[in-house]
Write an enzyme that holds these catalytic residues in place. Structure first.
Site, PDB file in Angstrom:
ATOM      1  N   CYS A 245       0.867  -1.191   0.000  1.00 30.82           N
ATOM      2  CA  CYS A 245       0.000   0.000   0.000  1.00 30.82           C
ATOM      3  C   CYS A 245       0.897   1.233   0.000  1.00 30.82           C
ATOM      4  CB  CYS A 245      -0.950  -0.009   1.190  1.00 30.82           C
ATOM      5  SG  CYS A 245      -1.887  -1.544   1.385  1.00 30.82           S
ATOM      6  N   ALA A 247       1.574   3.954  -2.064  1.00 27.70           N
ATOM      7  CA  ALA A 247       1.289   5.345  -2.418  1.00 27.70           C
ATOM      8  C   ALA A 247       0.860   6.133  -1.175  1.00 27.70           C
ATOM      9  CB  ALA A 247       0.189   5.390  -3.481  1.00 27.70           C
ATOM     10  N   PRO A 248       1.245   7.413  -1.096  1.00 27.76           N
ATOM     11  CA  PRO A 248       1.855   8.270  -2.117  1.00 27.76           C
ATOM     12  C   PRO A 248       3.371   8.176  -2.225  1.00 27.76           C
ATOM     13  CG  PRO A 248       1.346   9.578  -0.193  1.00 27.76           C
ATOM     14  CD  PRO A 248       0.829   8.196   0.093  1.00 27.76           C
ATOM     15  N   GLY A 249       4.054   7.407  -1.365  1.00 28.67           N
ATOM     16  CA  GLY A 249       5.446   7.101  -1.638  1.00 28.67           C
ATOM     17  C   GLY A 249       6.500   7.694  -0.738  1.00 28.67           C
ATOM     18  N   LYS A 251       7.284   6.856   2.324  1.00 29.74           N
ATOM     19  CA  LYS A 251       7.988   5.763   2.984  1.00 29.74           C
ATOM     20  C   LYS A 251       8.793   4.956   1.977  1.00 29.74           C
ATOM     21  CE  LYS A 251       4.282   5.603   6.396  1.00 29.74           C
ATOM     22  NZ  LYS A 251       3.457   6.600   5.652  1.00 29.74           N
ATOM     23  N   ASP A 266       0.842  -1.281  -4.838  1.00 22.25           N
ATOM     24  CA  ASP A 266      -0.380  -0.540  -4.544  1.00 22.25           C
ATOM     25  C   ASP A 266      -1.425  -0.947  -5.581  1.00 22.25           C
ATOM     26  OD1 ASP A 266      -0.951   2.147  -2.693  1.00 22.25           O
ATOM     27  OD2 ASP A 266      -2.291   1.983  -4.418  1.00 22.25           O
ATOM     28  N   ASP A 292      -3.523  -5.991  -5.983  1.00 26.16           N
ATOM     29  CA  ASP A 292      -4.252  -6.013  -4.722  1.00 26.16           C
ATOM     30  C   ASP A 292      -3.354  -6.670  -3.683  1.00 26.16           C
ATOM     31  OD1 ASP A 292      -5.904  -6.389  -2.551  1.00 26.16           O
ATOM     32  OD2 ASP A 292      -7.555  -7.264  -3.701  1.00 26.16           O
ATOM     33  N   CYS A 361      -2.399   5.954   9.693  1.00 24.34           N
ATOM     34  CA  CYS A 361      -2.505   7.343  10.148  1.00 24.34           C
ATOM     35  C   CYS A 361      -3.886   7.583  10.749  1.00 24.34           C
ATOM     36  CB  CYS A 361      -2.211   8.328   9.029  1.00 24.34           C
ATOM     37  SG  CYS A 361      -3.277   8.190   7.579  1.00 24.34           S
TER      38      CYS A 361
END
Length: 430
Positions: A245, A247-249, A251, A266, A292, A361
């Site tokens: 997972c 995105a947004p990138g 990490k 992703d 997935d 988050c």
């Protein structure tokens, strides 16, 4: 009022309706609005600030508006949204009263509600006289927080901590930056402070892309809390790491910069393209796979895995005030089920002795602590590896009694705060 002034407010009204009436994320609507590119940068900045302020202060604004009415309710949704935009300018953005009143009346006309000019004018003029003082007596944090969120946070963290969370949401978050190297040097160039973990922090505002070092790929924007999960994997130089997972990138960039052989996965090809663009700017590389994550089969186990699971994002309300307008308790339950499936599959993809870092988050315990408790109870292959303050350069406040990171808005208040995040570190022992 100039054409540009009216155009900016028309766009703001469109975006507000997208969030409140169509349940669309603000950033997506902002990026897609066809009229935004026609506005000057200053007007685009005003639109973002105005809509964000309405979303952040929605409960206060509605209480002020309804307090000016002789009878409850407003005749049309568009009248309500026009008044919200006007009241936000008067009470929270320090727009001169005559300008705020006049532009709000004109916006009503442009929005197809000229028959309500008199009502809007009367409410705005009363707010010009009484609004600021009335706002000063409001319980701002509580008014702006939906009941279900307030009750969930009070139950999870107690009234005092819940109060600190909602009051932190009243203020726009600062801009945090992760640099590839030389934090002190870049702090000087960017007029930023160096945080304990090496992130840089500067005041919000201005164009990120125009800051020194952006074009050359020296750094990327990433909240302090979001920078912690990748740090907790340990030394990953030359190791195979799955970023699930991705995105947004942000990490992904951290893992690449640390020397890992990164496979970033992703389900959204569009969001992965953004990761690709960011890595290219940063002169970093990773293998990007659209799949997935819950069913992805790489054919070989990873030395380490970072799973940043999809979540309600209730820890990021300082940065994304639309979250508390879009998410519901039902979303927590739905996403919790998905997170459980992702965690279970991530363990299967991990080599024996490998490290799995799980994060969200969200500040909903169902999406954090409860997920880890459930996984450990079901899967004897997994054990918790506690985090210590030394690993976070002495940052002890967000570490809970189980050795997990549980940061909350309201923590580190003397340094500008932190987003809400949950991070757990696990090892596959067999």
């Amino acid at each position: 009022m100039t054409d540009a002034t009216l155009a900016a407010r028309v766009v703001a009204l469109d975006l507000l309706r997208d969030v409140l009436r169509k349940n669309l994320p603000f950033d997506d609507s902002f990026d897609a609005h066809p009229k935004l590119k026609e506005l000057e940068p200053r007007d685009r900045g005003f639109v973002r600030m105005l809509v964000s302020t309405v979303l952040r202060r929605l409960g206060q604004l509605d209480a002020l508006i309804f307090g000016c009415l002789d009878k409850p309710g407003l005749p049309k949704a568009v009248v309500h949204d026009v008044l919200r935009l006007g009241a936000a300018q008067l009470v929270f953005l320090n727009t001169p009263a005559h300008a705020a009143v006049d532009t709000t009346v004109e916006l009503a006309v442009a929005a197809g509600a000229p028959q309500y000019k008199g009502l809007i004018n009367a409410v705005m003029r009363r707010l010009a006289r009484e609004g600021a003082e009335a706002a000063g007596h409001q319980d701002a944090g509580r008014l702006n927080t939906p009941d279900w969120l307030w009750l969930s946070w009070r139950q999870a963290y107690g009234t005092a901590r819940a109060r600190a969370i909602v009051e932190a949401h009243l203020h726009e978050a600062p801009l945090d930056i992760t640099v590839k190297a030389d934090p002190p040097g870049w702090a000087e160039r960017l007029e930023a402070a160096v945080l304990p973990t090496g992130s840089l922090r500067r005041a919000a505002g201005g164009s990120v892309t125009e800051l020194p070092g952006f074009d050359e790929g020296a750094w990327w924007v990433q909240d302090l809390a979001a920078s912690l999960p990748a740090k907790l994997i340990g030394d990953i130089r030359g190791k195979r790491v799955y970023d699930l997972c991705a995105a947004p990138g942000g990490k992904t960039a951290q893992l690449c910069a640390a020397g890992a052989d990164v496979v970033a996965v992703d389900r959204s090809a569009k969001r992965l393209e953004r990761v690709r663009e960011n890595l290219a700017r940063l002169h970093l590389s990773a293998e990007l796979i659209t799949a997935d994550v819950a069913t992805w089969d790489p054919g070989a186990p990873a030395d380490a895995i970072l799973l940043d699971a999809p979540c309600t994002a209730t820890g990021a309300i300082r940065r994304h005030p639309d979250v508390q307008r879009l998410k519901t308790a039902e979303d927590v339950a739905k996403l919790s089920r998905a997170q459980g499936r992702l965690l279970a599959h991530a363990v299967d993809l991990l080599a024996v002795g490998g490290t799995l870092v799980y994060c969200t988050c969200s500040i909903q315990p169902e999406e954090g602590e409860a997920q880890i408790d459930r996984l450990i109870a079901k899967d004897p292959r997994v054990e918790r590896v506690p985090v210590t303050a030394d690993e976070l350069d002495g940052l002890s406040e967000p570490i809970n009694e189980r050795g997990e990171v549980r940061s909350l808005p309201g923590m580190l208040a003397d340094r500008g705060g932190i987003d809400g995040f949950f991070v757990a570190r696990l090892r596959r022992s067999s």
